[in-house]
Design a protein around this motif. Structure first.
Motif, PDB file in Angstrom:
ATOM      1  N   TRP A   3       0.838  -1.197   0.000  1.00 36.52           N
ATOM      2  CA  TRP A   3       0.000   0.000   0.000  1.00 36.52           C
ATOM      3  C   TRP A   3       0.872   1.245   0.000  1.00 36.52           C
ATOM      4  O   TRP A   3       0.531   2.252  -0.634  1.00 36.52           O
TER       5      TRP A   3
ATOM      6  N   GLU B 195      -2.257  12.405   5.278  1.00 36.32           N
ATOM      7  CA  GLU B 195      -1.367  12.593   4.132  1.00 36.32           C
ATOM      8  C   GLU B 195      -1.406  11.376   3.218  1.00 36.32           C
ATOM      9  O   GLU B 195      -1.397  11.490   1.989  1.00 36.32           O
ATOM     10  N   GLY B 196      -1.478  10.174   3.807  1.00 36.08           N
ATOM     11  CA  GLY B 196      -1.591   8.962   3.016  1.00 36.08           C
ATOM     12  C   GLY B 196      -2.902   8.909   2.252  1.00 36.08           C
ATOM     13  O   GLY B 196      -2.938   8.498   1.091  1.00 36.08           O
TER      14      GLY B 196
ATOM     15  N   ASN C 274      -2.613  11.239  -0.653  1.00 33.51           N
ATOM     16  CA  ASN C 274      -1.767  10.658  -1.695  1.00 33.51           C
ATOM     17  C   ASN C 274      -2.499   9.554  -2.459  1.00 33.51           C
ATOM     18  O   ASN C 274      -2.286   9.368  -3.652  1.00 33.51           O
ATOM     19  N   LEU C 275      -3.370   8.822  -1.760  1.00 27.04           N
ATOM     20  CA  LEU C 275      -4.174   7.807  -2.444  1.00 27.04           C
ATOM     21  C   LEU C 275      -5.102   8.480  -3.450  1.00 27.04           C
ATOM     22  O   LEU C 275      -5.295   7.981  -4.563  1.00 27.04           O
TER      23      LEU C 275
ATOM     24  N   ILE D  29      -5.918   3.066   5.313  1.00 23.94           N
ATOM     25  CA  ILE D  29      -4.838   3.942   4.846  1.00 23.94           C
ATOM     26  C   ILE D  29      -4.614   5.063   5.851  1.00 23.94           C
ATOM     27  O   ILE D  29      -3.472   5.424   6.157  1.00 23.94           O
TER      28      ILE D  29
ATOM     29  N   GLU E  81       1.055   8.615  -9.482  1.00 19.23           N
ATOM     30  CA  GLU E  81      -0.003   9.620  -9.618  1.00 19.23           C
ATOM     31  C   GLU E  81      -0.850   9.323 -10.854  1.00 19.23           C
ATOM     32  O   GLU E  81      -0.329   9.029 -11.926  1.00 19.23           O
TER      33      GLU E  81
ATOM     34  N   SER F 266      -3.286   9.332  -6.500  1.00 16.73           N
ATOM     35  CA  SER F 266      -3.009   8.177  -7.356  1.00 16.73           C
ATOM     36  C   SER F 266      -4.188   7.791  -8.231  1.00 16.73           C
ATOM     37  O   SER F 266      -4.030   7.033  -9.199  1.00 16.73           O
TER      38      SER F 266
ATOM     39  N   LEU G 182       1.239   4.964  -2.825  1.00 18.17           N
ATOM     40  CA  LEU G 182       1.152   6.364  -2.411  1.00 18.17           C
ATOM     41  C   LEU G 182       2.327   7.196  -2.908  1.00 18.17           C
ATOM     42  O   LEU G 182       2.373   8.408  -2.684  1.00 18.17           O
ATOM     43  N   LYS G 183       3.255   6.563  -3.611  1.00 15.41           N
ATOM     44  CA  LYS G 183       4.430   7.278  -4.108  1.00 15.41           C
ATOM     45  C   LYS G 183       4.059   8.174  -5.284  1.00 15.41           C
ATOM     46  O   LYS G 183       3.134   7.873  -6.044  1.00 15.41           O
TER      47      LYS G 183
END
Length: 390
Positions: free
Chosen positions: A217, A253-254, A257-258, A246, A226, A261, A221-222
């Motif tokens: 997971w 923040e995670g 970021n999800l 998550i 995106e 993505s 999120l990197k």
């Protein structure tokens, strides 16, 4: 017909409900409410009579007379009601098995309606929860629904009233849900579970363009992923569970970021044919549709497959009417159907689940009971949309 001074009010009323009017006559109210009874579980008859300034020795014969005047040989079971949603891949075999069970046990009286999960839970929110009408709530309810069952403004408010009780008789869940990493059984004894829907990844390696295969997971999120991921947003139960997990792992923040993505919002069945997403997140069941040879690879996330539980709620006041139905729904036959035909791991201890020792992610009861889940889900949804640019 044995009543002693030391028996609790709760035990007397549960064993002899015909005594409720007798207690009502001396000022006890709401004894037909499981929540009220629960508060009286430690109050003995003797103590109660002292509070009400009644002679306990004179009161016991009155209770016994009320019991004796009722035909104790009348054991007719009233009709029970069962409603809910079943996961689409197993709805038909589960219904067929249930109907056969009913035909073999003709003494069971039940009115039931078990719809496909895609129908959604709008009906129960509008007709039961918003009107706060527990009488319209089925005696037994089956569905996944992370927000529905824990939101204090939704089904959670009925739970707070002591309406539900786990009556499956399962002392310990399957080892896949009863180990050092996960304890799925409700420690409060209110919620029953039948199984879970695990979320995994399908990675289209042709679209990686030099990127490493995401195996966790955290990888999704990197920044490099995106607008590369399809999420089952239309599957509210699983999506909300993903958001909550998550958040617990990576904070808001995670979650943001999800959202970053996110490429598309597809039903799991559509995700199999989708060509653009690099990664699709979906129930494990749909991994069976991925060709063995080809660019798509099934990935079980390193931290564990996030799970959305399949709940079974049963009214404590309907234990007699629901007894045989509960035994069937929580039994091995249903467990095997969930695990083998739906790839939905079962909590039944004797079922061999399609997990093979791989980890499962469960947010945990301590987390649930220490948070306002309805409010947290709303905040996660808002943060996710911000990340997605909505």
């Amino acid at each position: 017909m044995y009543i002693s001074k030391s028996m609790s009010i709760k035990s007397i009323v549960e064993k002899y409900p015909e005594t409720i009017p007798v207690f009502t006559n001396i000022g006890f109210k709401g004894l037909d409410n499981p929540g009220v009874l629960e508060k009286l579980k430690d109050i003995s008859l003797e103590k109660a009579m002292m509070i009400k300034k009644e002679d306990v020795d004179a009161f016991i014969p009155i209770l016994q007379q009320a019991i004796a005047s009722t035909d104790r040989e009348d054991t007719e079971v009233k009709e029970a009601s069962l409603m809910g949603l079943l996961p689409c891949p197993v709805r038909i075999p589960l219904l067929e098995g249930f109907e056969k069970y009913l035909s073999d046990n003709k003494d069971i009286k039940v009115k039931y309606e078990l719809k496909s999960a895609y129908v959604g839970l709008g009906w129960i929110k509008e007709e039961v929860i918003e009107k706060n009408d527990v009488d319209k709530l089925a005696d037994m309810f089956i569905s996944a629904g992370f927000d529905l069952f824990f939101d204090k403004d939704l089904m959670g408010k009925f739970k707070e009233q002591g309406i539900f009780k786990d009556m499956t008789g399962i002392k310990e869940y399957n080892k896949d849900f009863n180990n050092d990493n996960i304890q799925l059984k409700d420690p409060h004894g209110d919620y029953s579970m039948l199984g879970v829907v695990p979320a995994i990844f399908i990675v289209n390696k042709n679209g990686l363009n030099g990127r490493e295969v995401p195996r966790s997971w955290a990888d999704l999120l990197k920044p490099e992923f995106e607008k590369s991921v399809s999420l089952p947003i239309a599957d509210f139960d699983l999506f909300n569970s993903i958001l909550i997990h998550i958040y617990k792992l990576f904070g808001f923040e995670g979650v943001r970021n999800l959202g970053r993505s996110l490429l598309s919002n597809l039903h799991p069945a559509q995700m199999i044919e989708a060509k653009e997403p690099v990664v699709t997140i979906m129930p494990y069941f749909f991994s069976k549709m991925v060709p063995e040879k080809g660019p798509k690879e099934v990935i079980w996330p390193a931290e564990g497959a996030i799970i959305s539980p399949i709940f079974m709620l049963t009214k404590a006041s309907k234990a007699k009417e629901l007894d045989k139905i509960i035994k069937f729904m929580s039994g091995k036959v249903v467990g095997d159907t969930l695990a083998n035909q739906g790839l939905f791991p079962s909590v039944h201890p004797d079922v061999i689940n399609p997990v093979n020792g791989r980890p499962l992610l469960w947010v945990g009861w301590d987390f649930i009971y220490s948070n306002d889940m309805g409010d947290l889900i709303k905040k996660c949804e808002k943060t996710f949309k911000e990340g997605a640019g909505e």
